[in-house]
Write an enzyme that holds these catalytic residues in place. Structure first.
Site, PDB file in Angstrom:
ATOM      1  N   ASP A  82      30.792  10.344   6.820  1.00 55.29           N
ATOM      2  CA  ASP A  82      29.487  10.308   7.475  1.00 55.29           C
ATOM      3  C   ASP A  82      28.478  11.080   6.634  1.00 55.29           C
ATOM      4  O   ASP A  82      28.830  11.783   5.674  1.00 55.29           O
ATOM      5  CB  ASP A  82      29.575  10.901   8.886  1.00 55.29           C
ATOM      6  CG  ASP A  82      28.408  10.489   9.781  1.00 55.29           C
ATOM      7  OD1 ASP A  82      27.534   9.728   9.327  1.00 55.29           O
ATOM      8  OD2 ASP A  82      28.376  10.960  10.939  1.00 55.29           O
ATOM      9  N   LYS A  83      27.231  10.957   7.020  1.00 52.31           N
ATOM     10  CA  LYS A  83      26.110  11.680   6.414  1.00 52.31           C
ATOM     11  C   LYS A  83      25.215  12.175   7.530  1.00 52.31           C
ATOM     12  O   LYS A  83      25.117  11.557   8.585  1.00 52.31           O
ATOM     13  CB  LYS A  83      25.357  10.747   5.460  1.00 52.31           C
ATOM     14  CG  LYS A  83      23.972  11.235   5.031  1.00 52.31           C
ATOM     15  CD  LYS A  83      22.883  10.605   5.903  1.00 52.31           C
ATOM     16  CE  LYS A  83      21.497  11.104   5.507  1.00 52.31           C
ATOM     17  NZ  LYS A  83      20.482  10.661   6.507  1.00 52.31           N
ATOM     18  N   HIS A  84      24.550  13.296   7.279  1.00 49.84           N
ATOM     19  CA  HIS A  84      23.594  13.809   8.257  1.00 49.84           C
ATOM     20  C   HIS A  84      22.389  14.402   7.537  1.00 49.84           C
ATOM     21  O   HIS A  84      22.535  15.033   6.493  1.00 49.84           O
ATOM     22  CB  HIS A  84      24.222  14.877   9.154  1.00 49.84           C
ATOM     23  CG  HIS A  84      23.309  15.319  10.252  1.00 49.84           C
ATOM     24  ND1 HIS A  84      23.217  14.647  11.455  1.00 49.84           N
ATOM     25  CD2 HIS A  84      22.410  16.334  10.321  1.00 49.84           C
ATOM     26  CE1 HIS A  84      22.316  15.246  12.221  1.00 49.84           C
ATOM     27  NE2 HIS A  84      21.819  16.264  11.554  1.00 49.84           N
ATOM     28  N   SER A  85      21.224  14.185   8.110  1.00 44.90           N
ATOM     29  CA  SER A  85      19.989  14.769   7.578  1.00 44.90           C
ATOM     30  C   SER A  85      19.501  15.862   8.503  1.00 44.90           C
ATOM     31  O   SER A  85      19.624  15.762   9.731  1.00 44.90           O
ATOM     32  CB  SER A  85      18.911  13.689   7.453  1.00 44.90           C
ATOM     33  OG  SER A  85      17.647  14.269   7.173  1.00 44.90           O
ATOM     34  N   THR A 122      17.009   9.152  14.841  1.00 46.31           N
ATOM     35  CA  THR A 122      17.669   7.871  14.571  1.00 46.31           C
ATOM     36  C   THR A 122      17.894   7.086  15.856  1.00 46.31           C
ATOM     37  O   THR A 122      17.709   5.863  15.894  1.00 46.31           O
ATOM     38  CB  THR A 122      19.004   8.111  13.850  1.00 46.31           C
ATOM     39  OG1 THR A 122      18.743   8.770  12.604  1.00 46.31           O
ATOM     40  CG2 THR A 122      19.735   6.813  13.576  1.00 46.31           C
ATOM     41  N   ARG A 170      16.287  23.482  22.462  1.00 44.78           N
ATOM     42  CA  ARG A 170      15.730  23.936  21.178  1.00 44.78           C
ATOM     43  C   ARG A 170      14.466  23.172  20.823  1.00 44.78           C
ATOM     44  O   ARG A 170      13.522  23.729  20.267  1.00 44.78           O
ATOM     45  CB  ARG A 170      16.761  23.744  20.054  1.00 44.78           C
ATOM     46  CG  ARG A 170      17.910  24.724  20.069  1.00 44.78           C
ATOM     47  CD  ARG A 170      18.985  24.292  19.080  1.00 44.78           C
ATOM     48  NE  ARG A 170      18.453  24.164  17.729  1.00 44.78           N
ATOM     49  CZ  ARG A 170      18.856  23.231  16.864  1.00 44.78           C
ATOM     50  NH1 ARG A 170      19.779  22.353  17.199  1.00 44.78           N
ATOM     51  NH2 ARG A 170      18.336  23.192  15.657  1.00 44.78           N
ATOM     52  N   SER A 185      24.857  22.741  15.599  1.00 47.26           N
ATOM     53  CA  SER A 185      24.443  21.482  16.207  1.00 47.26           C
ATOM     54  C   SER A 185      24.932  20.296  15.386  1.00 47.26           C
ATOM     55  O   SER A 185      25.533  19.356  15.914  1.00 47.26           O
ATOM     56  CB  SER A 185      22.919  21.432  16.339  1.00 47.26           C
ATOM     57  OG  SER A 185      22.501  20.187  16.864  1.00 47.26           O
ATOM     58  N   LYS A 189      28.963  17.952  16.365  1.00 52.25           N
ATOM     59  CA  LYS A 189      29.044  16.498  16.562  1.00 52.25           C
ATOM     60  C   LYS A 189      29.895  15.847  15.478  1.00 52.25           C
ATOM     61  O   LYS A 189      30.697  14.959  15.750  1.00 52.25           O
ATOM     62  CB  LYS A 189      27.643  15.880  16.548  1.00 52.25           C
ATOM     63  CG  LYS A 189      26.757  16.316  17.700  1.00 52.25           C
ATOM     64  CD  LYS A 189      25.466  15.526  17.737  1.00 52.25           C
ATOM     65  CE  LYS A 189      24.501  15.825  16.599  1.00 52.25           C
ATOM     66  NZ  LYS A 189      23.828  17.115  16.747  1.00 52.25           N
ATOM     67  N   LYS A 190      29.699  16.269  14.238  1.00 54.27           N
ATOM     68  CA  LYS A 190      30.423  15.650  13.137  1.00 54.27           C
ATOM     69  C   LYS A 190      31.922  15.958  13.206  1.00 54.27           C
ATOM     70  O   LYS A 190      32.751  15.085  12.961  1.00 54.27           O
ATOM     71  CB  LYS A 190      29.841  16.120  11.800  1.00 54.27           C
ATOM     72  CG  LYS A 190      28.385  15.733  11.594  1.00 54.27           C
ATOM     73  CD  LYS A 190      28.160  14.234  11.737  1.00 54.27           C
ATOM     74  CE  LYS A 190      26.725  13.838  11.538  1.00 54.27           C
ATOM     75  NZ  LYS A 190      26.492  12.400  11.754  1.00 54.27           N
TER      76      LYS A 190
END
Length: 437
Positions: A82-85, A122, A170, A185, A189-190
């Site tokens: 996966d990827k996260h920004s 997203t 937040r 955070s 999730k990841k």
């Protein structure tokens, strides 16, 4: 020993280190509702001011991960990645990246979020698609990953529920840009999604939560340190967010941008450079590619062949969207679309990307309260990149608005956000640096 919420808040407010049991107890109370919204907000503010060390951040992350189910993909037969920004303006990279790497052989169970502060979410973008289910059953989530190779969804009730509540609080209490809270955070999730590898996009610049390189590197090291410590191979790329990344900022307009990208219509853009860099990094980290160059070649092939567009279409249809969405995108349209003309000749030299994101919110495309509905139709399209030469009266963007009054106000404000000067700009790299765990 009984965990007393106000005592945990007081100790963290005073800069003391919290023990694993205190953090776990507080997160249990956050999850089951026994701790009030005010106490959660106070805890978040105390962490914002006092910070957390690595051990505290690991404890917070794992407690939030373990507040719900943790998935296993042992039967999937593909590397799970996966990827996260960390969030930006016009940052729709995940929408194209997931189907590209899925077409190259990865399984991508992507748990995404809504808009946070001035940044777009997203999930909000995907909800522009008629019928798209951001909260499918676990069975449908698994089926989509198995058949499409990727599924971009929101947190279900079972996945990291503690983060879902803390995330919303937040967003409206000015505690978004806390390194420990961002770390926990993202990673809760990841880690709950059962990943084997992860690549992180840590933004810097006017549109990022981490404005300077030093603080971005601090966040990247926190994320990679915690994730690798938890057994997930993780690297981070620091990328530039001093202007909107895509040529659109909003929800439906960014989905349109995504389809255009997957059709090969965004070649040579900063957006393409970021997407392909992350595709290469994901494929290399997961072992599918032996090098970044090989990964980039594989990703380019998936894009050029149409395989990535097909994967996106399959994902959309499996999650409730139209079967022919990529051929006939049926997205909501704003009733008013107004050009934003350059007030003078020159080059687009600078903009405050955060202000662009705030204008999307002002148009109704974002939230000021956690429960607030948004207008998926509004935003900006046709945003010219910095460095572009413009002539007086030439549009450098288009406003999509619910009414004429909002459109005219947004046009005036966007004209003030962008600086036009006489000198051309030197090329600015969009990939700034890489942080390995």
């Amino acid at each position: 020993m009984i965990m007393i919420p106000q005592e945990v808040i007081r100790r963290k407010r005073n800069g003391e280190e919290l023990g694993t049991a205190d953090i776990a107890g507080f997160i249990r109370g956050l999850t089951d509702g026994s701790i009030s919204e005010g106490q959660v907000a106070a805890f978040a503010m105390a962490v914002w001011f006092s910070g957390m060390d690595l051990d505290e951040t690991v404890a917070l992350t794992l407690a939030m991960r373990d507040s719900g189910a943790v998935l296993s993909w042992a039967d999937i037969g593909h590397p799970v990645a996966d990827k996260h920004s960390t969030g930006g303006v016009g940052d729709n990279v995940s929408l194209m990246l997931a189907p590209i790497v899925a077409a190259c052989g990865l399984a991508v169970p992507m748990i995404s979020g809504r808009g946070l502060g001035h940044t777009g979410g997203t999930l909000d973008k995907l909800e522009s698609i008629p019928g798209y289910d951001i909260k499918p059953s676990e069975a449908l989530f698994r089926r989509t990953v198995r058949e499409a190779g990727c599924a971009i969804i929101g947190q279900t009730a079972d996945l990291a529920p503690a983060d879902r509540r803390l995330y919303a609080i937040r967003d409206v209490t000015a505690t978004v840009d806390s390194v420990p809270l961002i770390t926990a955070s993202i990673l809760s999730k990841k880690l709950a999604a059962g990943l084997q590898s992860l690549v992180l996009d840590v933004k810097i610049g006017t549109g990022a939560f981490m404005v300077g390189l030093e603080e971005a590197e601090m966040l990247a090291r926190s994320l990679t340190g915690v994730a690798n410590g938890a057994g997930v191979k993780t690297t981070a790329l620091i990328t530039d967010m001093n202007e909107p990344l895509a040529d659109a900022a909003g929800n439906a307009v960014e989905i349109e941008n995504c389809i255009a990208f997957l059709r090969g219509e965004k070649a040579g853009t900063r957006l393409e450079a970021v997407v392909m860099a992350f595709a290469a990094e994901m494929l290399m980290s997961s072992g599918v590619a032996a090098s970044a160059t090989e990964g980039a070649d594989l990703a380019r092939g998936a894009l050029d062949s149409g395989a990535a567009l097909d994967r996106f279409g399959r994902m959309v249809h499996l999650l409730g969207g139209p079967a022919d969405f990529v051929d006939r995108p049926n997205l909501p349209k704003a009733p008013v679309i107004l050009p934003v003309e350059a007030p003078r000749d020159g080059y687009l030299q600078a903009c405050n990307a955060r202000d662009v994101g705030m204008e999307v919110i002002a148009l109704g495309g974002g939230r000021t309260r956690p429960d607030e509905a948004i207008d998926h139709r509004v935003g900006f399209s046709g945003l010219k990149p910095l460095g572009s030469r413009v002539e007086k009266g030439e549009p450098f963007a288009f406003v999509h608005a619910a009414g004429e009054d909002q459109a005219f106000k947004a046009r005036t404000r966007l004209q003030s956000i962008y600086t036009i000067g006489e000198d051309a700009l030197p090329e600015r790299p969009v990939i700034v640096s890489k942080i390995s765990g």
